[in-house]
Write a protein that holds these residues in place. Structure first.
Motif, PDB file in Angstrom:
ATOM      1  N   ARG A 156      14.315  14.499   4.127  1.00 33.80           N
ATOM      2  CA  ARG A 156      13.380  13.380   4.285  1.00 33.80           C
ATOM      3  C   ARG A 156      13.950  12.055   3.751  1.00 33.80           C
ATOM      4  O   ARG A 156      13.815  11.017   4.393  1.00 33.80           O
ATOM      5  CB  ARG A 156      12.058  13.716   3.608  1.00 33.80           C
ATOM      6  CG  ARG A 156      10.977  12.634   3.721  1.00 33.80           C
ATOM      7  CD  ARG A 156      10.615  12.318   5.170  1.00 33.80           C
ATOM      8  NE  ARG A 156      10.108  13.455   5.863  1.00 33.80           N
ATOM      9  CZ  ARG A 156       8.827  13.816   5.875  1.00 33.80           C
ATOM     10  NH1 ARG A 156       7.943  13.103   5.210  1.00 33.80           N
ATOM     11  NH2 ARG A 156       8.435  14.872   6.543  1.00 33.80           N
ATOM     12  N   MET A 160      14.507   8.769   6.051  1.00 33.94           N
ATOM     13  CA  MET A 160      13.836   7.500   5.791  1.00 33.94           C
ATOM     14  C   MET A 160      14.845   6.377   5.597  1.00 33.94           C
ATOM     15  O   MET A 160      14.609   5.236   6.008  1.00 33.94           O
ATOM     16  CB  MET A 160      12.897   7.622   4.595  1.00 33.94           C
ATOM     17  CG  MET A 160      11.652   8.458   4.887  1.00 33.94           C
ATOM     18  SD  MET A 160      10.347   8.311   3.640  1.00 33.94           S
ATOM     19  CE  MET A 160      11.143   9.097   2.250  1.00 33.94           C
ATOM     20  N   ILE A 176       8.769   1.924   5.106  1.00 38.09           N
ATOM     21  CA  ILE A 176       9.022   3.355   5.274  1.00 38.09           C
ATOM     22  C   ILE A 176       9.412   3.936   3.927  1.00 38.09           C
ATOM     23  O   ILE A 176      10.516   3.709   3.422  1.00 38.09           O
ATOM     24  CB  ILE A 176      10.129   3.618   6.312  1.00 38.09           C
ATOM     25  CG1 ILE A 176       9.737   3.049   7.675  1.00 38.09           C
ATOM     26  CG2 ILE A 176      10.416   5.109   6.431  1.00 38.09           C
ATOM     27  CD1 ILE A 176      10.807   3.169   8.718  1.00 38.09           C
ATOM     28  N   ASP A 177       8.476   4.646   3.329  1.00 39.52           N
ATOM     29  CA  ASP A 177       8.735   5.374   2.089  1.00 39.52           C
ATOM     30  C   ASP A 177       7.777   6.560   2.044  1.00 39.52           C
ATOM     31  O   ASP A 177       6.996   6.780   2.987  1.00 39.52           O
ATOM     32  CB  ASP A 177       8.594   4.473   0.859  1.00 39.52           C
ATOM     33  CG  ASP A 177       7.242   3.768   0.783  1.00 39.52           C
ATOM     34  OD1 ASP A 177       6.230   4.325   1.288  1.00 39.52           O
ATOM     35  OD2 ASP A 177       7.181   2.670   0.217  1.00 39.52           O
ATOM     36  N   ALA A 178       7.826   7.312   0.962  1.00 43.12           N
ATOM     37  CA  ALA A 178       7.006   8.527   0.884  1.00 43.12           C
ATOM     38  C   ALA A 178       5.522   8.216   0.994  1.00 43.12           C
ATOM     39  O   ALA A 178       4.760   8.967   1.610  1.00 43.12           O
ATOM     40  CB  ALA A 178       7.306   9.259  -0.422  1.00 43.12           C
ATOM     41  N   TRP A 181       4.747   6.917   4.819  1.00 47.65           N
ATOM     42  CA  TRP A 181       5.298   7.690   5.935  1.00 47.65           C
ATOM     43  C   TRP A 181       4.241   8.137   6.935  1.00 47.65           C
ATOM     44  O   TRP A 181       4.388   7.963   8.147  1.00 47.65           O
ATOM     45  CB  TRP A 181       6.060   8.899   5.408  1.00 47.65           C
ATOM     46  CG  TRP A 181       6.572   9.809   6.480  1.00 47.65           C
ATOM     47  CD1 TRP A 181       6.087  11.024   6.852  1.00 47.65           C
ATOM     48  CD2 TRP A 181       7.689   9.559   7.353  1.00 47.65           C
ATOM     49  NE1 TRP A 181       6.820  11.559   7.881  1.00 47.65           N
ATOM     50  CE2 TRP A 181       7.811  10.681   8.209  1.00 47.65           C
ATOM     51  CE3 TRP A 181       8.593   8.513   7.481  1.00 47.65           C
ATOM     52  CZ2 TRP A 181       8.792  10.778   9.180  1.00 47.65           C
ATOM     53  CZ3 TRP A 181       9.583   8.601   8.457  1.00 47.65           C
ATOM     54  CH2 TRP A 181       9.672   9.727   9.285  1.00 47.65           C
ATOM     55  N   THR A 184       3.177   5.629   9.642  1.00 48.73           N
ATOM     56  CA  THR A 184       4.151   4.995  10.528  1.00 48.73           C
ATOM     57  C   THR A 184       4.185   5.684  11.890  1.00 48.73           C
ATOM     58  O   THR A 184       3.700   6.807  12.049  1.00 48.73           O
ATOM     59  CB  THR A 184       5.567   5.056   9.928  1.00 48.73           C
ATOM     60  OG1 THR A 184       6.028   6.423   9.933  1.00 48.73           O
ATOM     61  CG2 THR A 184       5.582   4.514   8.503  1.00 48.73           C
ATOM     62  N   ALA A 187       5.957   9.313  12.040  1.00 47.93           N
ATOM     63  CA  ALA A 187       5.468  10.530  11.379  1.00 47.93           C
ATOM     64  C   ALA A 187       5.182  11.661  12.352  1.00 47.93           C
ATOM     65  O   ALA A 187       5.245  12.834  11.971  1.00 47.93           O
ATOM     66  CB  ALA A 187       4.217  10.205  10.568  1.00 47.93           C
TER      67      ALA A 187
END
Length: 290
Positions: A156, A160, A176-178, A181, A184, A187
């Motif tokens: 992941r 990313m 775009i990060d944890a 996510w 977006t 996903a």
């Protein structure tokens, strides 16, 4: 057709029951509404945030002739100029605000002109996009060393990182990060790396789930310092073959027509251009009173 031939709803199931067959009748050209509606169906009407989406169909005598999705902006299937005008009149009368319109070039242009006449909003061409459909897949030769591998959870962070670089390259404003996510557009997609023999990912391609026999390849990205080595062609061919193996009848992708490298690559792989797309932004989104 009259403005009252346009039927609007926020009910995704009702929309699919009435317009689903129309959308599936031309899955390549209807790739965007098919995947958009599928996301709404599977993740709920808040899948794109608020406000709730508005879905519309142009119907007369029980036959659907066109559809639209109003989610952040307006996405249209093909319309004749007179139908674009009736839709613009209808949406303006209802007080809808439109940041942009996206459709095949002739439809987007006709609607943008009609919207300007109805509301005074000035359209500005933001993007030109070319839609391709796969004919006979022609894998690249020679194939670069390495292999295609499905991206898993352990990948992941690398995924990313690639996607942050991709969105910067294409000037797409997205975080775009944890934490972000799930919200977006990436996903819901399935990703494949091309990796070198030592297991280092060097390119990535995404693909939508199959809807109506259609899979869209999106995005394809190779870091700048690794380009020119055949990685993008290899991973695109791998994803395209996986879609065909899974039973897809239509494998499509979008490309920037101003990028000769990517367009030449996709055509070498067997993709054929089928439509030119356009996105117009509107300088003002406040419609006049109907």
């Amino acid at each position: 057709m009259r403005p009252d031939d346009w039927h609007l709803t926020e009910d995704v199931d009702d929309f699919l029951a009435r317009a689903g067959e129309f959308l599936r009748s031309r899955p390549a050209l209807h790739t965007t509404p098919l995947t958009t509606i599928e996301r709404l169906r599977t993740r709920g009407t808040d899948a794109f945030g608020t406000p709730a989406p508005v879905l519309g169909r142009l119907e007369r005598a029980g036959e659907v002739h066109a559809t639209f999705c109003l989610i952040r902006g307006l996405s249209l299937t093909h319309l004749a100029p007179e139908h674009a005008d009736t839709l613009a009149a209808h949406l303006a009368t209802l007080g809808h605000s439109l940041p942009f319109v996206s459709a095949d070039h002739s439809t987007a242009t006709a609607f943008a002109e009609a919207w300007q006449q109805r509301t005074g909003a000035t359209p500005t061409l933001r993007d030109r996009i070319r839609l391709y459909r796969l004919g006979a897949l022609a894998p690249p030769t020679p194939v670069p060393e390495g292999r295609a591998r499905l991206v898993g959870e352990r990948d992941r962070e690398q995924l990313m990182l690639f996607l942050r670089e991709f969105t910067t390259d294409v000037r797409e404003a997205v975080t775009i990060d944890a934490a972000s996510w799930a919200g977006t557009r990436f996903a819901d997609k399935h990703f494949t790396f091309w990796e070198t023999p030592d297991g280092t990912p060097v390119s990535v391609a995404g693909a939508t789930s199959m809807v109506g026999g259609m899979v869209r390849v999106d995005p394809v990205y190779t870091p700048a310092h690794l380009r020119g080595r055949g990685y993008a062609g290899a991973v695109t061919a791998a994803v395209s073959q996986a879609a065909l193996t899974a039973g897809a009848t239509d494998v499509v992708l979008y490309a920037d027509p101003a990028n000769p490298t990517s367009n030449a690559l996709y055509q070498r792989l067997g993709y054929l251009p089928i439509a030119e797309w356009a996105v117009y932004d509107f300088a003002s989104t406040e419609p006049e009173a109907g």
